[in-house]
Motif scaffolding. Structure first.
Motif, PDB file in Angstrom:
ATOM      1  N   THR A  27       0.664  -1.118   0.001  1.00  0.00           N
ATOM      2  CA  THR A  27      -0.077   0.017   0.010  1.00  0.00           C
ATOM      3  C   THR A  27       0.894   1.147  -0.041  1.00  0.00           C
ATOM      4  O   THR A  27       0.471   2.226  -0.717  1.00  0.00           O
ATOM      5  CB  THR A  27      -0.954   0.190   1.347  1.00  0.00           C
ATOM      6  OG1 THR A  27      -0.070  -0.166   2.214  1.00  0.00           O
ATOM      7  CG2 THR A  27      -1.973  -0.880   1.090  1.00  0.00           C
TER       8      THR A  27
ATOM      9  N   GLY B 264      -4.647   3.979   1.987  1.00  0.00           N
ATOM     10  CA  GLY B 264      -5.670   4.720   2.636  1.00  0.00           C
ATOM     11  C   GLY B 264      -5.506   5.756   3.530  1.00  0.00           C
ATOM     12  O   GLY B 264      -4.950   5.603   4.502  1.00  0.00           O
TER      13      GLY B 264
ATOM     14  N   LYS C  99       0.172   0.962  13.404  1.00  0.00           N
ATOM     15  CA  LYS C  99       1.000  -0.215  12.951  1.00  0.00           C
ATOM     16  C   LYS C  99       1.872  -0.411  13.735  1.00  0.00           C
ATOM     17  O   LYS C  99       2.270  -1.656  13.995  1.00  0.00           O
ATOM     18  CB  LYS C  99       1.646   0.416  11.611  1.00  0.00           C
ATOM     19  CG  LYS C  99       2.095  -0.295  10.650  1.00  0.00           C
ATOM     20  CD  LYS C  99       2.457   0.449   9.231  1.00  0.00           C
ATOM     21  CE  LYS C  99       2.523  -0.402   8.069  1.00  0.00           C
ATOM     22  NZ  LYS C  99       2.738   0.321   6.896  1.00  0.00           N
TER      23      LYS C  99
ATOM     24  N   ARG D  10      -8.209  -3.429  -4.675  1.00  0.00           N
ATOM     25  CA  ARG D  10      -8.691  -2.334  -3.638  1.00  0.00           C
ATOM     26  C   ARG D  10      -8.250  -0.624  -4.155  1.00  0.00           C
ATOM     27  O   ARG D  10      -7.590  -0.440  -4.604  1.00  0.00           O
ATOM     28  CB  ARG D  10      -7.665  -2.478  -2.297  1.00  0.00           C
ATOM     29  CG  ARG D  10      -8.510  -1.816  -1.036  1.00  0.00           C
ATOM     30  CD  ARG D  10      -7.682  -1.859  -0.012  1.00  0.00           C
ATOM     31  NE  ARG D  10      -6.478  -0.520  -0.133  1.00  0.00           N
ATOM     32  CZ  ARG D  10      -5.942  -0.177   0.818  1.00  0.00           C
ATOM     33  NH1 ARG D  10      -5.646  -0.688   2.031  1.00  0.00           N
ATOM     34  NH2 ARG D  10      -5.161   0.844   0.474  1.00  0.00           N
TER      35      ARG D  10
HETATM   36  N1  GLU Z   1      -3.471   1.544   6.282  1.00  0.00           N
HETATM   37  C1  GLU Z   1      -3.478   2.089   5.223  1.00  0.00           C
HETATM   38  C2  GLU Z   1      -3.587   1.260   3.929  1.00  0.00           C
HETATM   39  O1  GLU Z   1      -3.908   0.252   4.150  1.00  0.00           O
HETATM   40  C3  GLU Z   1      -2.106   2.905   5.325  1.00  0.00           C
HETATM   41  C4  GLU Z   1      -1.105   2.114   4.546  1.00  0.00           C
HETATM   42  C5  GLU Z   1      -0.406   1.089   5.380  1.00  0.00           C
HETATM   43  O2  GLU Z   1       0.175   1.490   6.232  1.00  0.00           O
HETATM   44  O3  GLU Z   1      -0.494  -0.096   4.760  1.00  0.00           O
HETATM   45  O4  GLU Z   1      -3.697   1.755   2.951  1.00  0.00           O
END
Ligand code: GLU
Length: 396
Positions: A14, A37, A99, A371
Motif C-alpha cells: 500500500t 488509505g 501499525k 482495492r
Molecule cells: N492502512 C493504510 C492502507 O492500508 C495505510 C497504509 C499502510 O500502512 O498500509 O492503505
C-alpha cells in the motif's frame, strides 16, 4: 549480507503504491490515486493549534517511552465513552501509529512455533508482522457472498495447540465488512476455551455507514476483554496519518512488555503529536461526521459505477474507506497482446497506460480483486472510474 529476516521482507504494497503515485505526480503525470488509505481532509484546526502550542511551550523533549499520562487518560476516556470499557493507565500504551502498536504487540506475544489466525482478505501488513515475530500466519478465507463473516465454525478447523492468537479487523481494510455480534461472541468463546489472544484492530471504528455501529469484542464479556488487546489510533478518525499516534489497550503485563520493546527501540512517540492527539480525543468531534458524510457519497458513487462495468461486482462496504471490487471476470482477457491474468497485471496496466493507481487484491490474500481507497476527492474518483471503464473496454 542481509539477515534472512530482512532479505525475505518486501515493502508494504500500500505504501509502495502510494510512493509510486507521488513520484509520478511529481513528474507532472495526472494520476488518479486510489492507493494508500489516507483521508484527503486536513487535520482539524484545534488539533493543529494544540501541536503549535506544544512547540511554543517547549514540549519538545523525551516523554515516557509508553506515552504521556494526559494522552493515556484521553484514551481511557475514549474507551469508556465509546465502548463502555474500563482500563487503567498501565493497561494503555501510546505508540508511533497503529501499525507500531501492532508490531510491538506481535513482538511481545508471538514467537517461533506459534500460529496466528488471520481472516482473509486481510490488511497487507499482518502476515509479515506475524512472521517478523517468528510465528506462522494461518489464513482463513472469508467470502463476499457470506458478507465476509468469520464464524467459530470456520476458525475451529485451524485451532491446535500452537494457536496463539487471532487478528480481527472490523470495520475491515480492505473490504469494509463488519463482524456480526453473534460471530464475535462465538469467537470470543473460542479464544477463552482454547486460551489464545484476540488482536482487535479497531482503527476504523468511527467510520461506519448506514445503520451500522461498531461493537468491540472486548465489550461483550469480561472474559473476552481479558484475552483481547485492542489496537487503535487517531490517524483515520481525525485525518492525522502523518502524526503517527496509535494506541493499544489490554492486560498490563502485555502492555508493559510492549513498553519495554518501545523503550529499547523507538522511545516515545513524538511529544508534539501526543499533545495533538490529546486535543483530538478530548476536543470537539464534529469533524468526524463531516468526513463521514463525504465518504458515504463517494462510496455510493464508486460502488454504483464499478458495478456498471461489465463483469465486475462490488461489495458495498459497511465501514472504513475502501471498496474491493471483484474483477475475476475481466482477468484472462488480453490487452496489447498481454494476457491480463492477475490482479497485479491489471494494476500495472491501470497505472502505466491509464494513470490510475489501485492496489492488487492478491496483496490482501484475494486474487482477482482490486482495492480502491475512496479517501480521495470526488474529482479524482470520477476521473479514475472513467479511466478504469476505458481500460476494461479496451481489453479483448
Ligand atoms: N492502512 C493504510 C492502507 O492500508 C495505510 C497504509 C499502510 O500502512 O498500509 O492503505
Amino acid at each position: 549480507m542481509l539477515s534472512k529476516r530482512a532479505s525475505l521482507l518486501k515493502p508494504s504494497p500500500t505504501l509502495a503504491i502510494s510512493a509510486k503515485e507521488k513520484e509520478l505526480k511529481a513528474k507532472g503525470i495526472d494520476i488518479a490515486g486510489f492507493g494508500a488509505g489516507e483521508p484527503d481532509f486536513d487535520t482539524p484546526d484545534h488539533i493543529k493549534q494544540a501541536a503549535i502550542k506544544a512547540i511554543n511551550d517547549n514540549f519538545t523533549r523525551y516523554t515516557p517511552a509508553a506515552g504521556i499520562d494526559p494522552l493515556k487518560d484521553a484514551v481511557i476516556e475514549k474507551f469508556k465513552r465509546d465502548n463502555g470499557l474500563t482500563y487503567k493507565r498501565d493497561e494503555i500504551i501510546i505508540s508511533c501509529g497503529g501499525k507500531h502498536s501492532l508490531y510491538n504487540l506481535f513482538q511481545a506475544i508471538f514467537q517461533e512455533g506459534d500460529e496466528v489466525i488471520i481472516p482473509a482478505p486481510y490488511w497487507v501488513s499482518y502476515p509479515p508482522m506475524v512472521e517478523l515475530a517468528g510465528a506462522k500466519p494461518v489464513i482463513v478465507e472469508t467470502q463476499e457472498d457470506e458478507d465476509y463473516q468469520i464464524t467459530a465454525q470456520m476458525v475451529k478447523k485451524y485451532i491446535n495447540k500452537n494457536t496463539k492468537g487471532i487478528v480481527l479487523n472490523y470495520p475491515s481494510n480492505p473490504v469494509g465488512s463488519i463482524f456480526y455480534r453473534e460471530n464475535l461472541e462465538q469467537i470470543g468463546k473460542l479464544a477463552v476455551e482454547n486460551n489464545f489472544y484476540i488482536i482487535s484492530d479497531e482503527i476504523y471504528e468511527k467510520l461506519t455507514y448506514d445503520d451500522y455501529t461498531h461493537v468491540s469484542i472486548a465489550s461483550l464479556d469480561p472474559a473476552f476483554k481479558e484475552k483481547t488487546i485492542i489496537c487503535h489510533g487517531v490517524a483515520k478518525t481525525y485525518a492525522m496519518t502523518g502524526w503517527r499516534i496509535g494506541f493499544a489497550a489490554g492486560q498490563s503485563s502485555i502492555i508493559k512488555a510492549m513498553g519495554n520493546i518501545q523503550s529499547q527501540s523507538t522511545s516515545n512517540p513524538a511529544s508534539i503529536s501526543q499533545m495533538a492527539a490529546v486535543a483530538a480525543l478530548n476536543g470537539p468531534q464534529d469533524s468526524i461526521a463531516l468526513m463521514l458524510e463525504a465518504f458515504k457519497k463517494r462510496r455510493d458513487y464508486l460502488v454504483r459505477e464499478l458495478k456498471s462495468i461489465p463483469g465486475v461486482t462490488c461489495y458495498n462496504p459497511k465501514g472504513a474507506f475502501y471498496v474491493f471490487p471483484n474483477f475475476n471476470n475481466v482477468l484472462g482477457k488480453t490487452y496489447k497482446g498481454r494476457v491480463v491474468d492477475t490482479s497485479t497485471a491489471l494494476t500495472e496496466i491501470l497505472l502505466e497506460d491509464f494513470h490510475t493507481a489501485v492496489v492488487p487484491g492478491v496483496e490482501f490474500g484475494k486474487e482477482g480483486y482490486l482495492r480502491l481507497s475512496f479517501a480521495t476527492s470526488m474529482e479524482v474518483i470520477e476521473k479514475g472510474v472513467e479511466r478504469i471503464k476505458k481500460a476494461v473496454a479496451s481489453f479483448e
